[in-house]
Motif scaffolding. Structure first.
Motif, PDB file in Angstrom:
ATOM      1  N   TYR A 131      54.535  22.799 -39.468  1.00 59.32           N
ATOM      2  CA  TYR A 131      53.140  22.598 -39.840  1.00 59.32           C
ATOM      3  C   TYR A 131      52.742  21.067 -40.019  1.00 59.32           C
ATOM      4  O   TYR A 131      53.868  20.137 -40.177  1.00 59.32           O
ATOM      5  CB  TYR A 131      52.525  23.338 -40.985  1.00 59.32           C
ATOM      6  CG  TYR A 131      52.981  22.868 -42.366  1.00 59.32           C
ATOM      7  CD1 TYR A 131      54.111  23.575 -42.870  1.00 59.32           C
ATOM      8  CD2 TYR A 131      52.601  21.750 -43.011  1.00 59.32           C
ATOM      9  CE1 TYR A 131      54.915  22.874 -44.209  1.00 59.32           C
ATOM     10  CE2 TYR A 131      53.324  21.444 -44.113  1.00 59.32           C
ATOM     11  CZ  TYR A 131      54.485  22.025 -44.915  1.00 59.32           C
ATOM     12  OH  TYR A 131      54.904  21.517 -46.041  1.00 59.32           O
ATOM     13  N   TRP A 132      51.443  20.580 -39.619  1.00 57.45           N
ATOM     14  CA  TRP A 132      51.168  19.295 -39.782  1.00 57.45           C
ATOM     15  C   TRP A 132      50.093  19.065 -41.006  1.00 57.45           C
ATOM     16  O   TRP A 132      49.356  20.065 -41.144  1.00 57.45           O
ATOM     17  CB  TRP A 132      50.335  18.973 -38.532  1.00 57.45           C
ATOM     18  CG  TRP A 132      51.340  18.556 -37.182  1.00 57.45           C
ATOM     19  CD1 TRP A 132      51.604  19.859 -36.301  1.00 57.45           C
ATOM     20  CD2 TRP A 132      51.876  17.740 -36.741  1.00 57.45           C
ATOM     21  NE1 TRP A 132      52.187  19.176 -35.474  1.00 57.45           N
ATOM     22  CE2 TRP A 132      52.511  18.040 -35.557  1.00 57.45           C
ATOM     23  CE3 TRP A 132      52.054  16.289 -36.952  1.00 57.45           C
ATOM     24  CZ2 TRP A 132      53.355  17.187 -34.760  1.00 57.45           C
ATOM     25  CZ3 TRP A 132      52.845  15.508 -36.339  1.00 57.45           C
ATOM     26  CH2 TRP A 132      53.354  15.841 -35.122  1.00 57.45           C
ATOM     27  N   THR A 133      50.145  18.065 -41.793  1.00 58.75           N
ATOM     28  CA  THR A 133      49.317  17.854 -42.685  1.00 58.75           C
ATOM     29  C   THR A 133      48.617  16.397 -42.166  1.00 58.75           C
ATOM     30  O   THR A 133      49.132  15.459 -41.918  1.00 58.75           O
ATOM     31  CB  THR A 133      49.548  17.583 -43.980  1.00 58.75           C
ATOM     32  OG1 THR A 133      50.647  16.837 -44.200  1.00 58.75           O
ATOM     33  CG2 THR A 133      50.249  18.870 -44.523  1.00 58.75           C
ATOM     34  N   PHE A 134      47.248  16.334 -42.446  1.00 60.00           N
ATOM     35  CA  PHE A 134      46.520  15.221 -42.013  1.00 60.00           C
ATOM     36  C   PHE A 134      45.761  15.064 -43.353  1.00 60.00           C
ATOM     37  O   PHE A 134      45.269  15.812 -44.129  1.00 60.00           O
ATOM     38  CB  PHE A 134      45.492  15.527 -41.055  1.00 60.00           C
ATOM     39  CG  PHE A 134      46.095  15.921 -39.921  1.00 60.00           C
ATOM     40  CD1 PHE A 134      46.656  15.149 -38.950  1.00 60.00           C
ATOM     41  CD2 PHE A 134      46.105  17.406 -39.782  1.00 60.00           C
ATOM     42  CE1 PHE A 134      47.240  15.649 -37.626  1.00 60.00           C
ATOM     43  CE2 PHE A 134      46.766  17.785 -38.492  1.00 60.00           C
ATOM     44  CZ  PHE A 134      47.318  17.079 -37.332  1.00 60.00           C
ATOM     45  N   SER A 135      45.895  13.784 -43.943  1.00 58.82           N
ATOM     46  CA  SER A 135      45.100  13.569 -45.306  1.00 58.82           C
ATOM     47  C   SER A 135      44.292  12.249 -45.294  1.00 58.82           C
ATOM     48  O   SER A 135      44.805  11.415 -44.639  1.00 58.82           O
ATOM     49  CB  SER A 135      46.154  13.755 -46.554  1.00 58.82           C
ATOM     50  OG  SER A 135      47.261  12.700 -46.220  1.00 58.82           O
ATOM     51  N   VAL A 136      43.435  12.065 -46.227  1.00 60.22           N
ATOM     52  CA  VAL A 136      42.766  10.856 -46.297  1.00 60.22           C
ATOM     53  C   VAL A 136      42.714  10.689 -47.832  1.00 60.22           C
ATOM     54  O   VAL A 136      41.979  11.598 -48.581  1.00 60.22           O
ATOM     55  CB  VAL A 136      41.318  10.779 -45.913  1.00 60.22           C
ATOM     56  CG1 VAL A 136      40.823   9.377 -45.989  1.00 60.22           C
ATOM     57  CG2 VAL A 136      41.311  10.964 -44.276  1.00 60.22           C
ATOM     58  N   TYR A 137      43.220   9.586 -48.055  1.00 58.68           N
ATOM     59  CA  TYR A 137      43.080   9.234 -49.613  1.00 58.68           C
ATOM     60  C   TYR A 137      42.038   8.443 -49.988  1.00 58.68           C
ATOM     61  O   TYR A 137      41.898   7.474 -49.293  1.00 58.68           O
ATOM     62  CB  TYR A 137      44.544   8.427 -49.955  1.00 58.68           C
ATOM     63  CG  TYR A 137      44.852   7.943 -51.373  1.00 58.68           C
ATOM     64  CD1 TYR A 137      45.394   8.597 -52.491  1.00 58.68           C
ATOM     65  CD2 TYR A 137      44.308   6.537 -51.895  1.00 58.68           C
ATOM     66  CE1 TYR A 137      45.483   8.357 -53.548  1.00 58.68           C
ATOM     67  CE2 TYR A 137      44.668   6.108 -53.138  1.00 58.68           C
ATOM     68  CZ  TYR A 137      45.222   6.875 -54.124  1.00 58.68           C
ATOM     69  OH  TYR A 137      45.169   6.353 -55.189  1.00 58.68           O
ATOM     70  N   LEU A 160      41.079  14.089 -49.194  1.00 59.76           N
ATOM     71  CA  LEU A 160      41.034  15.315 -48.338  1.00 59.76           C
ATOM     72  C   LEU A 160      42.344  15.608 -47.619  1.00 59.76           C
ATOM     73  O   LEU A 160      42.859  14.510 -47.144  1.00 59.76           O
ATOM     74  CB  LEU A 160      39.792  15.139 -47.423  1.00 59.76           C
ATOM     75  CG  LEU A 160      38.363  15.123 -47.982  1.00 59.76           C
ATOM     76  CD1 LEU A 160      37.371  14.909 -46.975  1.00 59.76           C
ATOM     77  CD2 LEU A 160      37.888  16.274 -48.636  1.00 59.76           C
ATOM     78  N   SER A 161      42.499  16.812 -47.579  1.00 60.92           N
ATOM     79  CA  SER A 161      43.628  17.190 -46.414  1.00 60.92           C
ATOM     80  C   SER A 161      43.462  18.241 -45.532  1.00 60.92           C
ATOM     81  O   SER A 161      42.624  19.195 -46.139  1.00 60.92           O
ATOM     82  CB  SER A 161      44.899  17.014 -47.155  1.00 60.92           C
ATOM     83  OG  SER A 161      44.999  18.295 -47.928  1.00 60.92           O
ATOM     84  N   LEU A 162      44.148  18.272 -44.694  1.00 59.31           N
ATOM     85  CA  LEU A 162      43.867  19.588 -43.603  1.00 59.31           C
ATOM     86  C   LEU A 162      45.632  19.848 -43.298  1.00 59.31           C
ATOM     87  O   LEU A 162      46.532  19.007 -43.199  1.00 59.31           O
ATOM     88  CB  LEU A 162      43.137  19.051 -42.519  1.00 59.31           C
ATOM     89  CG  LEU A 162      42.420  20.154 -41.663  1.00 59.31           C
ATOM     90  CD1 LEU A 162      41.391  20.796 -42.675  1.00 59.31           C
ATOM     91  CD2 LEU A 162      41.732  19.370 -40.599  1.00 59.31           C
TER      92      LEU A 162
END
Lengths: 873, 278
Positions: free
Chosen positions: A823-829, A802-804
């Motif tokens: 921009y920032w990205t937040f992700s979970v692998y 998921l990523s935002l």
């Protein structure tokens, strides 16, 4: 026109004040008219006025309307056709004149299709003639050319993600017209696998093609928040790899060295940093990635499985920009801008790992003694001395470094340099001349005193090529060209360092290959059938100096060398020539559906020598020689392509079958390191690969994404003249890259102006493995006994990421527009922390000595969060 | 070389191992032979066993009542007698002689097996042993470092080409015998030179006794051990090769298609001994 009026003899008119609009719908009273009576009736009833010279229209000729209710346009068309006229409507007045005789003469309109904002050429944009299905697609340099009968046309340029652009042109002589297109602002600016023109899925003649388009900002992060060119491709049908820790990708079951990976036309020999975790391409400098896996056009060759064509951005030729970012893995910086406004531009990009990736050897607990890092640089310069010429210079320099115990240093990487000269020889003939250099090298320095040494291996190729595109008319296009190059391959040196007292030098002979090709391709269109057919003739000359060992039997071993033949410098040791037919056809069933079929043959003359599960950076390449024959592949494919909802949803189903010959396999226990007689370790096999791929994609709207599925089988068969040259008794067995099912789903959703989210889900059948049946003891160690190769599989693999993405504010508090976009990205692998198996280990139990157990080994078994920050000035 | 576990931030990336139960192919019950003749005083030993299912709780089955001979190329034949189940010994007087060829002959019930002839090759002496040391984290106290010692063996490698060796290291009389402790060497890069072998993987404490043996191998036995090491250490990693059958140099004389596992080899040994001083 006005002059015509002046000389007119006959004027039919009633109403001088003809300002009202011409009526759209006419009702005709009679079923048959003389032209004169028709004009009179139209004049009486609709105030239409006809203007023409006296010899243009025969007023006595009859006209029979096709319908009593008819639009003015239709009526005029019928009239015009019948009497060989041209007409023009101007308010209530209709001008009639002879259809020009010169109309059969074709005139050419050509130019560049480019982005309004940064001047970047748009590759694969579509130019159509309004009201007809005719059109052309811009080439790699954004160039298009249309040859049409003289006349007035309305041309329309379309490109996914850009506003359609129309242009009215009065074509009288050959002319130039550049389409300057504007990007849509309302769309999600995310990377989406996109065909280039909105309906390319249906109208493009080449099946099995995917394009990843990289936008200047914001893409799907795949691993540790990094956007990645090759990791992204793993979500496409028919493309997989052998697990998280593996180098390279497998396309339709092919091995990693069977992909032709090109960066601005230069071959990339090892496309991975960090042992396969991320690819060597800095996403900020990449314009787009085209993956050709079904049908390979004749201008490409030399690898049998796919072409992965990575094109760098040209650089903004309007204004200066800086972009960059930082994440857990790497920091990036890109500079671009005009050298001379609208004429020339440059781009420089750099990237470096920010944490030393500390790598722990599974067997020894010396964490921190093993470090890895990487860096890469890209540049591109383009110059436009005049309208007809354009020059590009681009390059890449990258390194991976690894350090063990502060004593052993390894470094490997690619370097490329490409020089290209586009020249417009005429409005219809486009040429490109390229000079390309590419290199991959590996070096190791071992400082352990007495045994210290320096080892290196390297492959360099120098290529030149000439390509032509000839746009005869919208229905016929020819591509042809030729090229030649030299490959210098140094398979390995191991030299003592001055401190070494005990090491002897080992130097293997340098190999030379002279590689040439010639190709021609004709793209044509006959009614609903589009055909791209052509051929490529390729050759390889393995040239001296060098020694060839002669063996007294087919079963080669160092024990049965009976002679050595020495070849002098430039003497041909062995030569191969291959004829490679390529054909692709598209039958368009209707405006939203087509059937595509293709056949092509490919030869591969360069092989990566690797008997490990996944290729290692140390693996050397090998030029086909007396014993190692070129690999040959024949691929057949057929598919159905359908778009829905006015091209908003693209779908296809594609079947393929591939027949492979002279695939390299290795003897059990092959020793490939610095081996002078590598042919004694290699055995030859055949293979087959077949499958079905499905894809559905939505690339418009606030929810975008795609779903893909493939069902496939890839098998090898190795039957040699002796048991040690045979695998699994000569039966077909699944290749390491075989994957029965692969399903992936990617979605991007725009939550608000500033916030968007993405999700990837991937499911695939586990990779084939070999299981033990028995255990035995030797040297007081318990060992598994393995049965036939690759008869079982690892458990299924699945994962959700998921990523935002949070866009910074675009407007300052005082109402001014911010210059900086960030921009920032937040992700979970691996969100649900699936423990996917990389492999099984078979070993003696630590708690129960004497007992054997099977251990599932997972490399990234936990959820891995990451954050990146990106900006653009 | 790539048995990597990714270790960027230990919080995030930790490889994991988990015992699983897997359906396995049927057991084949293969003959396994392990036999060596050394240039040292006998008895020389041969072990015969049969493989058992992978998940079996019992150890491999010993093969008793076989007829076992070691033959040399001078026409000598030495009978071995079973001293414990599956273990066969020669007379203690039997000793391998440098330069001779040796072969193993086995009869189990009606089946006859024979190995290829192996040459007993010479081996250089270990001139001396020295010690290197390295600070490592104390396993009992992660905030402290301790000094560990490893041996360095000095050898004059002879001029002859294609020599192959195996090193054995003993700590206080006990052989290091995990799969990764099998140290193999060719003279390919050191032929004819005085060289030193840093046996860094073997760690010692002060006052330990260190004994090192150097054994000569033939190219065939070296290849066999190399496959043996690959099969026991690399499998399952990205740098691993495909699993293979550990066929050695022993064949069923009547049925060459029968898979026989193991090796019969001949080897010369030299050794050296030293105590670790602080």
């Amino acid at each position: 026109m006005r002059r015509l009026l002046g000389t007119s003899i006959l004027l039919l008119w009633l109403n001088l004040l003809g300002f009202s609009q011409a009526p759209k719908q006419l009702i005709l009273q009679k079923s048959s008219y003389s032209i004169k009576s028709l004009f009179r009736e139209l004049n009486n009833n609709y105030n239409l006025e006809f203007a023409f010279s006296n010899n243009v229209v025969n007023l006595k000729s009859t006209y029979i309307p096709s319908n009593s209710k008819i639009s003015l346009e239709e009526l005029l068309k019928e009239l015009a056709k019948q009497n060989n006229l041209d007409f023009e409507i101007n308010g209530q007045t209709i001008y009639l004149r002879h259809r020009k005789k010169t109309e059969s003469r074709l005139v050419t309109i050509s130019g560049i299709i480019k982005d309004k904002f940064n001047g970047e050429a748009l590759i694969g944009a579509h130019v159509t003639i309004e009201g007809s299905t005719q059109g052309v697609t811009s080439n790699t340099y954004g160039f298009y050319s249309l040859s049409l009968p003289a006349g007035n046309y309305k041309l329309q340029a379309t490109y996914t993600g850009y506003n359609d652009l129309s242009a009215s042109v009065d074509l009288r002589a050959n002319s130039k017209y550049d389409f300057v297109m504007e990007e849509q602002v309302s769309r999600l600016k995310e990377v989406v696998v996109t065909a280039r023109e909105p309906d390319a899925n249906v109208i493009d003649v080449i099946p099995g093609k995917n394009v990843l388009h990289f936008k200047s900002e914001g893409d799907i992060p795949y691993f540790l928040g990094e956007v990645d060119v090759l990791q992204g491709s793993l979500l496409l049908p028919g493309i997989n790899n052998l697990g998280e820790d593996s180098n390279g990708i497998n396309v339709r079951g092919g091995s990693a060295d069977q992909n032709l990976i090109l960066l601005d036309e230069a071959t990339i020999y090892n496309a991975s940093h960090f042992y396969g975790l991320i690819s060597v391409f800095n996403p900020e400098s990449v314009n787009d990635v085209e993956i050709l896996k079904g049908s390979i056009p004749s201008q490409y060759g030399g690898r049998i499985s796919s072409v992965i064509n990575i094109r760098q951005k040209e650089g903004n030729n309007k204004e200066f920009h800086m972009a960059g970012g930082i994440g857990l893995v790497a920091a990036r910086l890109t500079l671009e801008g005009p050298i001379k406004k609208d004429k020339s531009s440059f781009l420089i990009a750099g990237r470096r790992s920010i944490l030393n990736l500390a790598i722990r050897n599974a067997d020894f607990n010396n964490i921190g003694n093993n470090r890895a890092n990487f860096e890469d640089f890209n540049f591109k310069v383009n110059l436009k001395p005049n309208e007809k010429n354009r020059l590009y210079v681009s390059g890449y320099y990258g390194n991976d470094r690894n350090e063990t115990g502060f004593e052993t240093f390894r470094r490997w990487g690619n370097r490329t340099l490409t020089f290209r000269w586009n020249r417009l020889l005429s409005e219809k003939l486009f040429s490109n001349f390229s000079v390309i250099l590419s290199q991959y090298s590996y070096r190791v320095t071992d400082l352990r005193e007495a045994g210290s040494f320096f080892g290196t291996s390297r492959i360099i190729n120098y290529d030149t090529k000439l390509d032509y595109s000839y746009f005869l008319n919208p229905n016929n296009k020819f591509n042809f060209g030729a090229g030649t190059g030299l490959i210098r391959l140094n398979p390995g040196d191991r030299l003592p360092l001055p401190t070494s007292g005990s090491t002897n030098p080992v130097q293997l002979d340098t190999e030379h290959g002279f590689n040439s090709f010639l190709y021609a391709n004709h793209e044509t269109r006959v009614s609903r059938l589009k055909l791209a057919y052509g051929f490529r003739v390729s050759s390889l000359h393995n040239i001296g100096a060098g020694d060839v060992y002669v063996y007294d039997s087919e079963i080669r071993s160092t024990d049965n060398i009976i002679d050595t033949v020495s070849y002098n410098t430039k003497e041909v040791i062995k030569s191969y020539i291959g004829f490679e037919p390529r054909i692709a056809a598209n039958v368009q069933l209707n405006s939203s559906m087509s059937i595509k079929a293709s056949y092509n043959r490919n030869y591969q003359y360069l092989h990566l020598i690797s008997n490990t599960i996944s290729p290692a950076p140390t693996d050397i390449w090998k030029i086909s020689d007396t014993y190692i024959k070129p690999t040959r592949a024949d691929q057949y494919s057929i598919g159905l392509f359908k778009n829905f909802k006015n091209n908003e949803i693209e779908t296809y189903v594609d079947f393929y079958y591939q027949d492979l010959n002279n695939i390299l396999e290795y003897k059990t226990n092959a020793d490939l390191l610095l081996n002078e007689t590598i042919e004694t370790e290699i055995i030859s096999g055949t293979g087959r690969s077949y499958g079905l791929e499905l894809m559905a994609k939505k690339s418009y709207g606030s929810l975008q994404g795609w779903v893909s599925y493939s069902l496939s089988r890839t098998e090898r068969k190795v039957q040699g003249p002796a048991p040690e040259l045979t695998i699994n008794d000569g039966k077909y067995f699944p290749a390491n890259s075989d994957q029965t099912h692969q399903f992936s789903c990617t979605g991007l959703y725009s939550l608000s102006e500033r916030l968007s989210g993405s999700a990837n889900f991937i499911f695939s059948t586990g990779r084939p493995i070999t299981l033990p049946s028995d255990k035995f003891e030797f040297n007081d160690i318990i060992i598994p006994h393995f049965t036939e190769r690759n008869q079982d599989r690892l458990p299924n693999y699945h994962r959700l990421d998921l990523s935002l993405k949070l866009q910074g504010r675009k407007v300052k508090k005082n109402g001014k527009i911010k210059k900086r976009i960030d921009y920032w990205t937040f992700s979970v692998y691996n969100v649900y922390a699936r423990k996917n198996a990389f492999s099984y280990l078979f070993r003696e139990s630590e708690v129960n000595p004497g007992q054997t157990e099977i251990v599932k080994y997972s490399i990234l078994p936990t959820a891995i969060p990451a954050i990146t920050y990106n900006f653009r000035l | 070389m790539r048995k990597w576990v990714i270790y960027i931030l230990s919080l995030f990336l930790v490889a994991c191992e988990e015992v699983v139960i897997v359906d396995l192919p049927d057991s084949e019950g293969l003959l396994v032979v392990e036999g060596w003749i050394y240039n040292q005083e006998g008895p020389q030993e041969v072990q015969l066993s049969r493989s058992v299912p992978f998940y079996s709780s019992s150890s491999p089955t010993a093969i008793s009542d076989a007829v076992v001979f070691i033959n040399d190329n001078f026409g000598n034949s030495y009978l071995l007698t079973e001293t414990s189940p599956g273990v066969y010994h020669t007379d203690s007087s039997v000793m391998g002689i440098l330069g001779r060829l040796y072969s193993l002959e086995i009869q189990i019930d009606e089946r006859r097996y024979r190995s290829d002839f192996e040459r007993l090759k010479n081996v250089p002496v270990i001139d001396s042993i020295a010690f290197g040391s390295e600070f490592v984290r104390d396993p009992d106290n992660p905030f402290q470092e301790i000094l560990e010692y490893f041996p360095i063996a000095f050898v004059d490698e002879p001029d002859s080409e294609a020599d192959y060796y195996r090193w054995k290291v003993y700590q206080n009389g006990v052989l290091f015998n995990e799969p990764e402790d099998i140290v193999l060497q060719t003279d390919r890069f050191i032929n004819g030179n005085a060289f030193q072998n840093e046996l860094k993987e073997f760690r010692f404490n002060p006052q330990d006794s260190v004994s090192i043996e150097l054994l000569s191998l033939t190219r065939e036995s070296y290849d066999f051990f190399r496959l043996f090491v690959r099969q026991t250490t690399d499998l399952g990693t990205a740098s691993g090769t495909s699993p293979a059958i550990l066929r050695g140099n022993i064949r069923n004389e009547d049925n060459p298609n029968e898979d026989v596992i193991g090796y019969f080899g001949a080897s010369a040994i030299t050794s050296s001994y030293k105590i670790v001083q602080e």
